[in-house]
Design an enzyme around this catalytic site. Sequence first.
Site, PDB file in Angstrom:
ATOM      1  N   ASP A 146      30.113  14.494 -18.824  1.00  0.00           N
ATOM      2  CA  ASP A 146      29.585  15.291 -19.925  1.00  0.00           C
ATOM      3  C   ASP A 146      28.742  14.423 -20.860  1.00  0.00           C
ATOM      4  OD1 ASP A 146      29.507  17.376 -22.065  1.00  0.00           O
ATOM      5  OD2 ASP A 146      31.019  18.333 -20.818  1.00  0.00           O
ATOM      6  N   HIS A 219      29.382  18.205 -27.230  1.00  0.00           N
ATOM      7  CA  HIS A 219      29.776  19.014 -26.070  1.00  0.00           C
ATOM      8  C   HIS A 219      30.900  18.343 -25.273  1.00  0.00           C
ATOM      9  CE1 HIS A 219      29.056  20.894 -22.062  1.00  0.00           C
ATOM     10  NE2 HIS A 219      28.617  21.930 -22.746  1.00  0.00           N
ATOM     11  N   SER A 545      30.654  26.288 -19.919  1.00  0.00           N
ATOM     12  CA  SER A 545      31.045  24.900 -20.190  1.00  0.00           C
ATOM     13  C   SER A 545      32.450  24.822 -20.773  1.00  0.00           C
ATOM     14  CB  SER A 545      30.109  24.290 -21.234  1.00  0.00           C
ATOM     15  OG  SER A 545      28.899  23.919 -20.675  1.00  0.00           O
TER      16      SER A 545
END
Length: 760
Positions: A146, A219, A545
Amino acid sequence: MNPSSSALRNAILWLLLLSTVTSFVMSESEERQTYIIHMDHSQKPASFPTHETWHRATVDSLSPSLSDGEDKFLYSYNHVAHGFSARLTPSELAKIEKSPAHQATIKESFGKLFTTHSSKFLGLKHSSGLWPTSSYGEGVIIGILDTGIWPESAYFCDKGMPPVPPRWKGECENGTAFSPSNCNRKLIGARSFSKGLAAAGLNISKMYDYDSARDFAGHGTHTSSTAAGAPVIGVSHFGYASGTARGIVPRAHVAMYKVLWASDTYESASSDVLAGMDQAIADGVDIMSLSLGILLTPYFNDVIAIASLSAIEKGIVVVCAAGNDGAYNSTYNGAPWIITVGAGTIDRSFVATSTLGNGLTIEGTSYFPQSVDIADAQVYYGKDNPDKAKCLLSALDPKEIAGKVVLCDNNNTVDLDSQVQELDNKGAYGAILLSDELNLYPEDYSIPVVVIPTSSGAPIKDYLTRENNATVSMRFLQTKLGTTPAPLVADFSSRGPDPINPSILKPDILAPGVDILAAVVTNMPFMEVGLYDLVTNYALYSGTSMAAPHIAGVAALLKAMHKDWSPAAIKSAMMTTAYTMDNTGTTLKDQRWRHAATPLDFGAGQINPNKAMDPGLIYDLNLQDFIEFLCSLGYTDKQMSAVIRRGQWNCGRSNGDLNYPSFIAVYSNKTGSTKVKSFNRVVTNVGDDSSVYQAIVASPKEMTVIVQPSNLTFTHKYEKQSFHLTIEVDKLATGVTYGYLKWVDQHNHVVSSPIVAISY
Ligand SMILES: *[C@@H]1O[C@H](CO)[C@@H](O)[C@H](O)[C@H]1NC(C)=O
Ligand SMILES: *[C@@H]1O[C@H](CO)[C@@H](O)[C@H](O)[C@H]1NC(C)=O
Ligand SMILES: *[C@@H]1O[C@H](CO)[C@@H](O)[C@H](O)[C@H]1NC(C)=O
Ligand SMILES: *[C@@H]1O[C@H](CO)[C@@H](O)[C@H](O)[C@H]1NC(C)=O
Ligand SMILES: *[C@@H]1O[C@H](CO)[C@@H](O)[C@H](O)[C@H]1NC(C)=O
Ligand SMILES: *[C@@H]1O[C@H](CO)[C@@H](O)[C@H](O)[C@H]1NC(C)=O
Ligand SMILES: *[C@@H]1O[C@H](CO)[C@@H](O)[C@H](O)[C@H]1NC(C)=O
């Protein structure tokens, strides 16, 4: 828009760069591009001690070193692929491709990310079920690919964590704002991969991102804490959703592989993703979670598919987000050895109430981050001018709206984010937006805004049309639990059929992916309100996600409990126990349209962790099954060897009918074509020694399903039994027709598989 909102927007929109980006021009006349080269490792001359020295020598022999002193060699791959990546000119590539050891070439491509209560919604409890039975996933290692990680987050505190497993070979790399001391018994590995992006012209040290495993965009911190965050008390999104939060596997270890970089142009290069997955395998992760996608291409060009197959071969479960395109035929990461995850809502909503001057109270959605109470504010409604009534951009007069709450009857035509910005700029005090659009995100609520469905709008418009001196009182910051119906299939979640191989039903499964509260970065504000920049430790994000790490977490719990289960067995256990009913007892619906969804939207259904720990039967698969499946796709020998990293293989029955826990048949409507398809399956008993399963078929009248035999008798654990299933669909049926096969035994096991037919 601040960088964090643009990162989140990327997570939600997930734009893909569809063209291959050329690297910067070298001093030679020919342009260099990055290629991933697959080599036949059996051809390595004995004089090279390692594959890497051979790979480097192959590249070095092509031309003198580059004038700028740059290394044209990027990575040597040993686990996910046999080969390397390098920046090559067309003539250098041609030389390599002539070598007998060359197997395949993949051009560099670029991808993007898909961007407290969710563990409770999944039914995870301290008293019984999968959490206590699996010791909260103790000892399992989850590798996350990620944007990096924010190690100071309380979610990565290692209080009470067991020691780092001795088998772990990973590392915490030193770099910008990150040192090995940032790791502990919770965060046990952190590495970053950017050579591919650098080769494409992105200079990380010139960017705002950190040149290390530290997360810039938030994220990766969010996905890691969702999967394996430690319990944290007093978590909220500016007061919404407050409570104690924890990841799905609170006692698992986390390792971050940063392969996504905050940038306006590139996010992720396939050579870097491949290097991250290669390293994760070498380090010894048990589960890999990827909330990103690259290109929709056949498996032999898809680095995530190729690397995942190597991982599966080593017993590592690979979980990927299905993508955020929302449309049918748009799932990413759909190789049959991957668990492909769609997103659903949870039963929690964030509301504000508006009470009109006539006493009418209406509830709507709001994420406005302050507990303002607006009392008897004046309301503006441009009822005499359709453009003003819709609050079309630039139709509004600041003199008319300044200091007032503005009603916008959007009729679903406007981008709500720009509209709120416009209202803010023109001095509106607040706004009531009548809209069914779902495109206003938490960080967009810069003024007190509430979104009300168009269907509830009539009495408001009626009151504002009659009343010249209309007023409204508004109350914000309310979190409601028990919202019905839930889950709903998120409007952005990519739908099947799988564009690369429609004969495997995708997505596989659904998990929470809307308004998920987890840790984020604190290096920059999450949003602006008035003159203030608001920073938060925790925030609500949405996207497939966010769904993938929930499934990675449940896979880790299952792995902790059933150490001998293959990745396919873990996936089967989750799929056959998923549920397809919402909390009102009807079939899962679509979030936007509120009509009944189908397995093309939700796959096998919503994950049900406590049931998955005891599935009764599993549909298992091993590498040879996947090889036989690949053989049925008509690939050339070179393409085959690129996917399976072997010079030799046995196609067996060259069988496209994988032992998959779901069934799908695709029919074209050529006149006279029969709509019959047969499947063979083998189930393994992982439940009680002696059990008798009976096939129960639920199907609509257009679909006839025959299962033979209809009873399966097992006398011991791990015994296998096979069966045959035939679908016949009415010639006149159009669109999606579906039903279920459920194997039910006397011990309350229900092993459920969707059966889908699509008629074009
Ligand atoms: C770690 O990285 C930082 C930043 O790049 C650097 O200043 C420091 O010298 C490095 N430390 C070691 C031990 O390499
Ligand atoms: C990247 O930028 C830094 C800082 O401006 C510079 O020192 C370095 O040489 C650049 N690297 C490349 C490969 O251009
Ligand atoms: C709202 O949109 C619908 C569909 O686009 C259209 O039929 C209708 O006329 C619109 N209503 C108004 C008041 O603009
Ligand atoms: C409108 O309402 C406000 C607040 O109740 C009041 O102060 C004002 O006098 C009213 N104006 C008219 C024209 O009725
Ligand atoms: C699905 O998408 C693929 C790839 O974009 C395309 O080739 C195919 O025609 C599409 N299938 C349908 C039924 O739309
Ligand atoms: C299958 O099992 C059920 C329940 O045990 C029984 O009623 C039925 O007769 C069996 N059918 C066959 C074909 O053996
Ligand atoms: C399927 O058949 C219908 C009616 O015969 C026709 O209108 C339609 O275009 C066909 N669709 C495809 C994909 O061939």
